[in-house]
Design a protein around this motif. Structure first.
Motif, PDB file in Angstrom:
ATOM      1  N   PHE A   1      -4.780  10.796 -11.884  1.00 37.63           N
ATOM      2  CA  PHE A   1      -4.310  11.235 -10.567  1.00 37.63           C
ATOM      3  C   PHE A   1      -5.296  12.274 -10.035  1.00 37.63           C
ATOM      4  CE2 PHE A   1      -0.435   9.810 -12.685  1.00 37.63           C
ATOM      5  CZ  PHE A   1       0.131   9.002 -11.715  1.00 37.63           C
ATOM      6  N   LEU A   2      -5.861  11.991  -8.870  1.00 38.98           N
ATOM      7  CA  LEU A   2      -6.869  12.868  -8.284  1.00 38.98           C
ATOM      8  C   LEU A   2      -6.410  13.326  -6.905  1.00 38.98           C
ATOM      9  CD1 LEU A   2     -10.034  10.696  -9.092  1.00 38.98           C
ATOM     10  CD2 LEU A   2      -9.164  12.626 -10.409  1.00 38.98           C
ATOM     11  N   ASP A   3      -6.246  14.622  -6.734  1.00 41.84           N
ATOM     12  CA  ASP A   3      -5.828  15.184  -5.448  1.00 41.84           C
ATOM     13  C   ASP A   3      -6.979  16.031  -4.913  1.00 41.84           C
ATOM     14  OD1 ASP A   3      -4.400  16.003  -3.267  1.00 41.84           O
ATOM     15  OD2 ASP A   3      -2.743  16.887  -4.383  1.00 41.84           O
ATOM     16  N   GLU A   4      -7.698  15.493  -3.935  1.00 40.37           N
ATOM     17  CA  GLU A   4      -8.902  16.143  -3.393  1.00 40.37           C
ATOM     18  C   GLU A   4      -9.867  16.533  -4.520  1.00 40.37           C
ATOM     19  OE1 GLU A   4      -9.608  16.104  -0.370  1.00 40.37           O
ATOM     20  OE2 GLU A   4      -7.730  15.977   0.746  1.00 40.37           O
ATOM     21  N   PRO A   5     -10.299  15.583  -5.344  1.00 39.56           N
ATOM     22  CA  PRO A   5     -11.095  15.916  -6.525  1.00 39.56           C
ATOM     23  C   PRO A   5     -12.530  16.333  -6.235  1.00 39.56           C
ATOM     24  CG  PRO A   5     -10.979  13.554  -6.269  1.00 39.56           C
ATOM     25  CD  PRO A   5     -10.059  14.134  -5.230  1.00 39.56           C
TER      26      PRO A   5
ATOM     27  N   LYS B   1      -9.191   1.502 -16.148  1.00 42.16           N
ATOM     28  CA  LYS B   1      -8.403   2.679 -15.802  1.00 42.16           C
ATOM     29  C   LYS B   1      -7.791   2.504 -14.409  1.00 42.16           C
ATOM     30  CE  LYS B   1     -10.071   4.636 -19.543  1.00 42.16           C
ATOM     31  NZ  LYS B   1      -9.251   4.714 -20.765  1.00 42.16           N
ATOM     32  N   THR B   2      -6.607   3.070 -14.233  1.00 43.12           N
ATOM     33  CA  THR B   2      -5.934   3.050 -12.934  1.00 43.12           C
ATOM     34  C   THR B   2      -6.056   4.437 -12.320  1.00 43.12           C
ATOM     35  OG1 THR B   2      -4.370   1.406 -13.761  1.00 43.12           O
ATOM     36  CG2 THR B   2      -3.749   2.583 -11.757  1.00 43.12           C
ATOM     37  N   ILE B   3      -6.512   4.486 -11.065  1.00 42.53           N
ATOM     38  CA  ILE B   3      -6.821   5.768 -10.436  1.00 42.53           C
ATOM     39  C   ILE B   3      -6.045   5.921  -9.129  1.00 42.53           C
ATOM     40  CG2 ILE B   3      -8.660   7.198  -9.448  1.00 42.53           C
ATOM     41  CD1 ILE B   3     -10.601   5.620 -11.344  1.00 42.53           C
ATOM     42  N   PHE B   4      -5.241   6.979  -9.068  1.00 34.75           N
ATOM     43  CA  PHE B   4      -4.539   7.367  -7.840  1.00 34.75           C
ATOM     44  C   PHE B   4      -5.404   8.403  -7.152  1.00 34.75           C
ATOM     45  CE2 PHE B   4      -0.476   5.370  -7.977  1.00 34.75           C
ATOM     46  CZ  PHE B   4       0.242   5.794  -6.875  1.00 34.75           C
ATOM     47  N   TYR B   5      -5.911   8.088  -5.968  1.00 38.68           N
ATOM     48  CA  TYR B   5      -6.876   8.972  -5.311  1.00 38.68           C
ATOM     49  C   TYR B   5      -6.290   9.447  -3.988  1.00 38.68           C
ATOM     50  CZ  TYR B   5     -11.421  10.684  -3.739  1.00 38.68           C
ATOM     51  OH  TYR B   5     -12.449  11.485  -3.322  1.00 38.68           O
ATOM     52  N   SER B   6      -6.031  10.737  -3.880  1.00 37.61           N
ATOM     53  CA  SER B   6      -5.477  11.310  -2.656  1.00 37.61           C
ATOM     54  C   SER B   6      -6.500  12.253  -2.035  1.00 37.61           C
ATOM     55  CB  SER B   6      -4.179  12.068  -2.963  1.00 37.61           C
ATOM     56  OG  SER B   6      -3.634  12.610  -1.785  1.00 37.61           O
TER      57      SER B   6
ATOM     58  N   GLY C   1      -6.389  -1.103 -13.527  1.00 44.73           N
ATOM     59  CA  GLY C   1      -7.753  -1.290 -13.055  1.00 44.73           C
ATOM     60  C   GLY C   1      -7.939  -1.202 -11.561  1.00 44.73           C
ATOM     61  N   ASN C   2      -6.974  -0.596 -10.866  1.00 45.18           N
ATOM     62  CA  ASN C   2      -7.075  -0.417  -9.415  1.00 45.18           C
ATOM     63  C   ASN C   2      -7.370   1.034  -9.065  1.00 45.18           C
ATOM     64  OD1 ASN C   2      -4.759  -2.759  -7.789  1.00 45.18           O
ATOM     65  ND2 ASN C   2      -6.580  -3.112  -9.000  1.00 45.18           N
ATOM     66  N   ILE C   3      -8.157   1.220  -8.007  1.00 46.27           N
ATOM     67  CA  ILE C   3      -8.301   2.540  -7.396  1.00 46.27           C
ATOM     68  C   ILE C   3      -7.428   2.535  -6.148  1.00 46.27           C
ATOM     69  CG2 ILE C   3      -9.844   4.227  -6.331  1.00 46.27           C
ATOM     70  CD1 ILE C   3     -12.107   3.176  -8.025  1.00 46.27           C
ATOM     71  N   ILE C   4      -6.400   3.369  -6.170  1.00 49.04           N
ATOM     72  CA  ILE C   4      -5.425   3.432  -5.089  1.00 49.04           C
ATOM     73  C   ILE C   4      -5.726   4.643  -4.211  1.00 49.04           C
ATOM     74  CG2 ILE C   4      -2.981   3.551  -4.488  1.00 49.04           C
ATOM     75  CD1 ILE C   4      -3.714   1.071  -6.139  1.00 49.04           C
ATOM     76  N   GLY C   5      -6.021   4.407  -2.948  1.00 42.49           N
ATOM     77  CA  GLY C   5      -6.155   5.498  -1.992  1.00 42.49           C
ATOM     78  C   GLY C   5      -4.784   5.840  -1.446  1.00 42.49           C
ATOM     79  N   TYR C   6      -4.251   6.991  -1.833  1.00 42.41           N
ATOM     80  CA  TYR C   6      -2.885   7.377  -1.462  1.00 42.41           C
ATOM     81  C   TYR C   6      -2.987   8.494  -0.432  1.00 42.41           C
ATOM     82  CZ  TYR C   6       2.143   7.812  -2.406  1.00 42.41           C
ATOM     83  OH  TYR C   6       3.518   7.797  -2.309  1.00 42.41           O
ATOM     84  N   ILE C   7      -2.781   8.149   0.834  1.00 40.04           N
ATOM     85  CA  ILE C   7      -3.101   9.090   1.912  1.00 40.04           C
ATOM     86  C   ILE C   7      -1.908   9.300   2.839  1.00 40.04           C
ATOM     87  CG2 ILE C   7      -5.561   8.544   1.849  1.00 40.04           C
ATOM     88  CD1 ILE C   7      -5.165   6.760   4.293  1.00 40.04           C
ATOM     89  N   GLY C   8      -2.008  10.363   3.614  1.00 40.38           N
ATOM     90  CA  GLY C   8      -0.971  10.719   4.574  1.00 40.38           C
ATOM     91  C   GLY C   8      -1.207  12.137   5.049  1.00 40.38           C
TER      92      GLY C   8
END
Length: 261
Positions: free
Chosen positions: A161-165, A189-194, A33-40
């Motif tokens: 998993f979302l990469d520049e969606p 839902k768990t969302i990996f957002y890059s 249930g987390n939206i994770i902003g995965y950046i770099g």
């Protein structure tokens, strides 16, 4: 947080391509249930991490568990519960949207009839159902992106998993997709957002994980990261943490070159 279900567990994840160490010992626990902003920045290791989680890249050291099972020992069943929107989405342009979405849906185990019904309805919600029987080669970039987003969500995955969606979407569609992501989070839902759009990451994410040269240099919500001796927007903090401080000088040099006669 201990009462919340752990969805992903990464321990001492390392990955090397040739002489280059891309990941240098990543440790992460990701909860339901987390939206994770995965950046770099480019080359920081974001895409490599995601591809390992998707089972697309082998040869790493350390361990990765999803739904409590080490993916090295899994029979790929976990992939049925995952959706993925890549940065550069490739669709079979000779197919119609109907053909493409029913094909993808059946790969995930849905019946043809269920795929057809859900795909048509989802395209209607996103405002492109008029093109359901049209070939994808005739679609604009934004329309193709909507089809790719639908294809990633059609089977109602637990992890996304979302990469520049949001690439290629207009303002109204941006607002709608962001609201859909919030509602998916509320559904557990768990969302990996890059993304490189820091403003969106800042507003959308419960937790922000910042990678620099294969290592985690910040981990927390925006306020926590800001309070740990940083100031400014996420974009400004990103530049501080990644050591990129030349944007003012370089932009001045760029404009000066343009004015040369």
């Amino acid at each position: 947080m201990n009462n919340i279900e752990k969805i992903i567990e990464i321990k001492d994840l390392k990955m090397t391509y040739g002489d280059k160490e891309v990941l240098k010992g990543i440790n992460l626990d990701i909860y339901k249930g987390n939206i994770i902003g995965y950046i770099g920045s480019n080359g920081a290791g974001k895409s490599t991490t995601i591809k390992i989680l998707l089972g697309l890249v082998k040869g790493y050291s350390g361990s990765v568990s999803i739904f409590g099972k080490d993916i090295e020992n899994e029979n790929n069943d976990y992939k049925q519960k995952i959706g993925y929107v890549p940065e550069i989405a490739k669709v079979y342009e000779s197919l119609t949207a109907k053909e493409y979405l029913t094909f993808v849906g059946q790969i995930y185990g849905l019946s043809y009839e269920k795929c057809d019904d859900k795909a048509r309805k989802l395209m209607r919600v996103l405002g492109i159902d008029y093109a359901y029987d049209s070939r994808l080669s005739s679609f604009s970039k934004g329309m193709k992106q909507k089809v790719v987003i639908i294809s990633a969500l059609l089977h109602n995955p637990d992890i996304l998993f979302l990469d520049e969606p949001l690439s290629g979407l207009d303002a109204n569609s941006l607002l709608l997709i962001k609201e859909i992501l919030y509602k998916l989070k509320q559904e557990g839902k768990t969302i990996f957002y890059s993304s490189h759009i820091m403003e969106v990451v800042e507003k959308l994410s419960d937790r922000i994980i910042l990678l620099n040269e294969g290592e985690i240099v910040a981990d927390g919500n925006f306020e926590e990261i800001k309070d740990s001796s940083f100031d400014g927007s996420l974009e400004e903090i990103f530049n501080q943490l990644t050591g990129f401080k030349k944007h003012n000088d370089l932009s001045s040099e760029f404009v000066s070159i343009l004015k040369e006669v």
